[in-house]
Design a protein around this motif. Structure first.
Motif, PDB file in Angstrom:
ATOM      1  N   ASN A 127       0.838  -1.196   0.000  1.00  0.00           N
ATOM      2  CA  ASN A 127       0.000   0.000   0.000  1.00  0.00           C
ATOM      3  C   ASN A 127       0.871   1.242   0.000  1.00  0.00           C
ATOM      4  OD1 ASN A 127       0.423  -0.858   2.955  1.00  0.00           O
ATOM      5  ND2 ASN A 127      -0.249   1.277   3.167  1.00  0.00           N
ATOM      6  N   SER A 128       0.350   2.296  -0.624  1.00  0.00           N
ATOM      7  CA  SER A 128       1.023   3.583  -0.696  1.00  0.00           C
ATOM      8  C   SER A 128      -0.034   4.663  -0.618  1.00  0.00           C
ATOM      9  CB  SER A 128       1.833   3.701  -1.989  1.00  0.00           C
ATOM     10  OG  SER A 128       2.417   4.986  -2.106  1.00  0.00           O
ATOM     11  N   GLY A 129      -0.152   5.287   0.550  1.00  0.00           N
ATOM     12  CA  GLY A 129      -1.167   6.305   0.737  1.00  0.00           C
ATOM     13  C   GLY A 129      -2.552   5.700   0.658  1.00  0.00           C
ATOM     14  N   SER A 130      -3.361   6.197  -0.268  1.00  0.00           N
ATOM     15  CA  SER A 130      -4.732   5.712  -0.421  1.00  0.00           C
ATOM     16  C   SER A 130      -4.841   4.525  -1.374  1.00  0.00           C
ATOM     17  CB  SER A 130      -5.631   6.845  -0.938  1.00  0.00           C
ATOM     18  OG  SER A 130      -5.174   7.304  -2.204  1.00  0.00           O
ATOM     19  N   LEU A 131      -3.720   4.074  -1.944  1.00  0.00           N
ATOM     20  CA  LEU A 131      -3.730   2.978  -2.919  1.00  0.00           C
ATOM     21  C   LEU A 131      -3.209   1.693  -2.293  1.00  0.00           C
ATOM     22  CD1 LEU A 131      -3.982   1.885  -5.855  1.00  0.00           C
ATOM     23  CD2 LEU A 131      -1.622   2.663  -6.204  1.00  0.00           C
ATOM     24  N   GLU A 132      -3.932   0.604  -2.498  1.00  0.00           N
ATOM     25  CA  GLU A 132      -3.474  -0.730  -2.096  1.00  0.00           C
ATOM     26  C   GLU A 132      -3.489  -1.633  -3.329  1.00  0.00           C
ATOM     27  OE1 GLU A 132      -4.479  -2.548   1.674  1.00  0.00           O
ATOM     28  OE2 GLU A 132      -5.336  -4.262   0.619  1.00  0.00           O
ATOM     29  N   VAL A 133      -2.391  -2.332  -3.547  1.00  0.00           N
ATOM     30  CA  VAL A 133      -2.277  -3.251  -4.685  1.00  0.00           C
ATOM     31  C   VAL A 133      -2.080  -4.663  -4.158  1.00  0.00           C
ATOM     32  CG1 VAL A 133      -0.981  -3.880  -6.750  1.00  0.00           C
ATOM     33  CG2 VAL A 133      -1.303  -1.465  -6.156  1.00  0.00           C
ATOM     34  N   ARG A 134      -2.961  -5.560  -4.558  1.00  0.00           N
ATOM     35  CA  ARG A 134      -2.858  -6.976  -4.218  1.00  0.00           C
ATOM     36  C   ARG A 134      -2.318  -7.703  -5.443  1.00  0.00           C
ATOM     37  NH1 ARG A 134      -8.848  -6.863  -1.259  1.00  0.00           N
ATOM     38  NH2 ARG A 134      -8.110  -5.594   0.510  1.00  0.00           N
ATOM     39  N   TYR A 135      -1.123  -8.235  -5.332  1.00  0.00           N
ATOM     40  CA  TYR A 135      -0.395  -8.762  -6.488  1.00  0.00           C
ATOM     41  C   TYR A 135      -0.050 -10.237  -6.278  1.00  0.00           C
ATOM     42  CZ  TYR A 135       3.645  -8.127  -3.460  1.00  0.00           C
ATOM     43  OH  TYR A 135       4.530  -8.202  -2.415  1.00  0.00           O
ATOM     44  N   LEU A 136       0.307 -10.889  -7.350  1.00  0.00           N
ATOM     45  CA  LEU A 136       0.692 -12.306  -7.327  1.00  0.00           C
ATOM     46  C   LEU A 136      -0.340 -13.153  -6.581  1.00  0.00           C
ATOM     47  CD1 LEU A 136       4.551 -12.090  -6.674  1.00  0.00           C
ATOM     48  CD2 LEU A 136       3.360 -12.398  -8.861  1.00  0.00           C
ATOM     49  N   GLY A 137      -1.611 -12.844  -6.816  1.00  0.00           N
ATOM     50  CA  GLY A 137      -2.660 -13.597  -6.157  1.00  0.00           C
ATOM     51  C   GLY A 137      -2.887 -14.958  -6.809  1.00  0.00           C
ATOM     52  N   ILE A 138      -3.131 -15.957  -5.987  1.00  0.00           N
ATOM     53  CA  ILE A 138      -3.473 -17.294  -6.463  1.00  0.00           C
ATOM     54  C   ILE A 138      -4.779 -17.700  -5.799  1.00  0.00           C
ATOM     55  CG2 ILE A 138      -2.797 -19.719  -6.571  1.00  0.00           C
ATOM     56  CD1 ILE A 138       0.105 -18.833  -6.388  1.00  0.00           C
ATOM     57  N   GLU A 139      -5.764 -18.118  -6.595  1.00  0.00           N
ATOM     58  CA  GLU A 139      -7.044 -18.554  -6.055  1.00  0.00           C
ATOM     59  C   GLU A 139      -7.400 -19.920  -6.624  1.00  0.00           C
ATOM     60  OE1 GLU A 139      -9.976 -15.653  -7.083  1.00  0.00           O
ATOM     61  OE2 GLU A 139      -9.642 -15.828  -9.239  1.00  0.00           O
ATOM     62  N   THR A 140      -8.163 -20.675  -5.855  1.00  0.00           N
ATOM     63  CA  THR A 140      -8.560 -22.010  -6.288  1.00  0.00           C
ATOM     64  C   THR A 140      -9.970 -22.296  -5.809  1.00  0.00           C
ATOM     65  OG1 THR A 140      -7.922 -24.357  -6.283  1.00  0.00           O
ATOM     66  CG2 THR A 140      -7.607 -23.136  -4.245  1.00  0.00           C
ATOM     67  N   THR A 141     -10.657 -23.175  -6.506  1.00  0.00           N
ATOM     68  CA  THR A 141     -12.009 -23.557  -6.127  1.00  0.00           C
ATOM     69  C   THR A 141     -12.259 -25.009  -6.492  1.00  0.00           C
ATOM     70  OG1 THR A 141     -14.375 -23.042  -6.393  1.00  0.00           O
ATOM     71  CG2 THR A 141     -12.961 -22.718  -8.305  1.00  0.00           C
ATOM     72  N   TRP A 142     -13.059 -25.674  -5.672  1.00  0.00           N
ATOM     73  CA  TRP A 142     -13.473 -27.063  -5.892  1.00  0.00           C
ATOM     74  C   TRP A 142     -14.978 -27.106  -5.751  1.00  0.00           C
ATOM     75  CZ3 TRP A 142     -16.318 -30.280  -2.782  1.00  0.00           C
ATOM     76  CH2 TRP A 142     -16.341 -31.640  -3.122  1.00  0.00           C
ATOM     77  N   GLN A 143     -15.665 -27.649  -6.779  1.00  0.00           N
ATOM     78  CA  GLN A 143     -17.126 -27.680  -6.787  1.00  0.00           C
ATOM     79  C   GLN A 143     -17.631 -29.085  -7.105  1.00  0.00           C
ATOM     80  OE1 GLN A 143     -19.014 -24.908  -6.016  1.00  0.00           O
ATOM     81  NE2 GLN A 143     -17.047 -23.884  -5.648  1.00  0.00           N
TER      82      GLN A 143
END
Length: 263
Positions: A127-143
């Protein structure tokens, strides 16, 4: 071709508190409505609702979420005729293409479908001031899919369509990035991009002599707004023989604040 309706709707947006918030973790309840098209040229369409509950965590330079969901919907199948041919020679003498078997007729029908499953993700955060960056995200799902539409696919003859997914379990993994800005009124505005891929092997599909659709992937773009305990989002998904639009909201049910020594 008949694929799982979970392909392009199983990874909706999950809210995570900002790194600069006092929240160490939070629990959310979420409701999502999905509408979209499926099959070759978008000939079929579907509508579904999803309810989920999940936990989100701030872990220093990382964030994570995990939870469970249930989805219920209807799949509207249009009428379809299918025939398979062996190539022949053209011209007056040649026999031309020859049908392998008789035409297969699939009448129009409305099927119910549903699924229950789990999902989770983790990302780096700066985060930098009012900006937040979420990077290198990995998500998974099982249905785990259930309902009339799964039964239809399971019992459909292999010659009924070019590609048929006959399994009831789908798994997907993806990468994402999310940029969020907070204004002076403490309202958060964010934009997330994600690319997901099904991990089911090709042996889960019946295939005739046709072009390949593998890997089965979908790309999503999400615009989201958070104010106090509520988050609203709109998400567009475009993928392999499917496209959908999702609108949803999540509500923070509980929270765990950092202690003063953790701030």
């Amino acid at each position: 071709m008949y694929l799982s309706p979970m392909n392009s709707q199983s990874a909706p947006y999950h809210t995570i508190p900002l790194k600069t918030d006092s929240l160490k973790s939070a629990i959310y309840g979420s409701l999502v409505y999905t509408t979209g098209t499926a099959n070759d040229k978008g000939r079929d369409w579907m509508n579904a609702g999803q309810a989920s509950i999940y936990l989100s965590h701030n872990l220093g330079n990382f964030q994570a979420f995990y939870g469970a969901n249930i989805t219920l919907g209807v799949y509207n199948q249009t009428e379809f005729y299918n025939a398979n041919y062996t190539p022949g020679s053209a011209g007056l003498i040649g026999g031309g293409d020859q049908p392998i078997d008789t035409f297969y007729h699939i009448p129009a029908h409305r099927y119910s479908f549903g699924s229950y499953g789990i999902s989770g993700g983790i990302n780096g955060v700066k985060n930098s001031g009012s900006l937040e960056v979420r990077y290198l995200g990995i998500e998974t799902t099982w249905q785990n899919e259930f309902g009339d539409y799964y039964s239809f696919r399971k019992n459909l003859p292999d010659s009924g369509a070019n590609i048929i997914f006959k399994q009831h379990v789908t798994g997907a993994i993806g990468i994402y990035t999310d940029a969020i800005v907070r204004n002076k009124h403490n309202t958060q505005f964010g934009l997330k991009f994600a690319l997901n891929m099904l991990v089911n092997p090709t042996s889960n599909y019946t295939r005739l002599n046709t072009y390949s659709i593998f890997p089965v992937t979908f790309f999503s773009t999400t615009f989201h707004i958070t104010a106090n305990q509520f988050t609203g989002f709109m998400q567009g998904n475009v993928g392999t023989k499917a496209a959908s639009f999702q609108i949803g909201t999540s509500y923070r049910l509980g929270k765990n604040k950092r202690t003063s020594s953790q701030k």
